[in-house]
Enzyme design. Structure first.
Site, short mmCIF file in Angstrom:
data_model
loop_
_atom_site.label_atom_id
_atom_site.label_comp_id
_atom_site.label_asym_id
_atom_site.label_seq_id
_atom_site.Cartn_x
_atom_site.Cartn_y
_atom_site.Cartn_z
N ASP A 3 -1.49 -0.59 5.94
CA ASP A 3 -1.73 0.02 7.24
C ASP A 3 -3.20 -0.02 7.64
O ASP A 3 -3.56 0.49 8.70
CB ASP A 3 -1.27 1.48 7.24
N ASP A 5 -0.18 5.22 0.79
CA ASP A 5 -0.45 6.22 1.84
C ASP A 5 -0.59 5.55 3.20
O ASP A 5 -1.39 4.62 3.38
CB ASP A 5 -1.75 6.97 1.52
N ASP A 13 0.86 -1.17 0.00
CA ASP A 13 0.00 0.00 0.00
C ASP A 13 0.91 1.23 0.00
O ASP A 13 2.11 1.13 0.30
CB ASP A 13 -0.89 -0.02 1.24
#
Length: 225
Positions: free
Chosen positions: A175, A11, A9
């Site tokens: 995240d 961001d 991922d």
């Protein structure tokens, strides 16, 4: 089994990009005479791409909007947001501690790396380029690169097919619960980092297979096993 491919991922996993996203959001709102939205609220909306982020922001600033009115407002606002974000993308984002070292370690060990983000491809590549991370990755998949985006398995499956790597030889790192769901749906191992955004929730609640304190810690685990 040793991992041959890791998808990441963007961001909240590789880069702390919330400040520049918030800057673009509030610059857009200001151009319509709308007061700014606080950072915590904006961070809670990161993860589904810029269009969904702005949809949620507009719903917050004017809860009275009907769905049709919200869709119309979104169509009007998005070109302005895109211009503002193009100006800010990569200007404030910073790699989290251990990211560059970890990516270098994985590359040197022969592990293939790709980014699978819900951020639009144009913005994802610009962010990676301006942050100096783009050379680490063989492929960048954005939220608009394919017909479906995370948590649908299509983006990760596409990378597996392009690299001719089996599911058992791959892992996805993120995240947020969206990333854990994506990994589960794609049939690859689900790894996570404890920082980032995750809609304001602890990542442990999403029950990843393993949580690493940093990308460098992850890299050392992969290389040593």
């Amino acid at each position: 089994m040793q991992k041959r491919l890791i998808t990441f991922d963007l961001d909240g996993t590789l880069l702390d990009s919330a400040p520049e996203i918030a800057s673009a959001v509030n610059a857009t709102l200001a151009s319509y005479g709308i007061p700014p939205v606080d950072m915590k609220t904006i961070v809670g909306f990161i993860g589904q791409g810029t269009r969904e982020l702005m949809r949620k922001v507009l719903a917050v600033v004017d809860p009275s909007l009907s769905q049709d009115a919200l869709d119309a407002r979104l169509r009007d606002v998005m070109p302005t947001f895109s211009r503002e974000y193009e100006l800010s993308v990569g200007t404030m984002a910073r790699a989290y501690p251990g990211v560059e070292r970890g990516l270098t370690t994985l590359q040197q060990a022969g592990v293939r790396l790709a980014v699978v983000s819900n951020k639009e491809h144009q913005f994802a590549t610009h962010l990676l380029s301006r942050s100096g991370l783009l050379p680490h990755f063989e492929m960048v998949i954005g939220g608009d690169s394919l017909p479906r985006k995370k948590p649908h398995p299509m983006p990760i499956h596409h990378v597996l097919e392009q690299f001719t790597v089996s599911r058992s030889e791959a892992a996805h790192v993120g995240d947020s619960r969206t990333d854990i769901q994506s990994a589960r749906n794609a049939g690859v191992i689900a790894w996570a980092v404890p920082y980032g955004y995750n809609y304001g929730e602890p990542i442990a609640q999403a029950q990843p297979d393993r949580i690493f304190t940093s990308i460098n810690d992850l890299a050392e685990h992969v290389v040593l096993n």
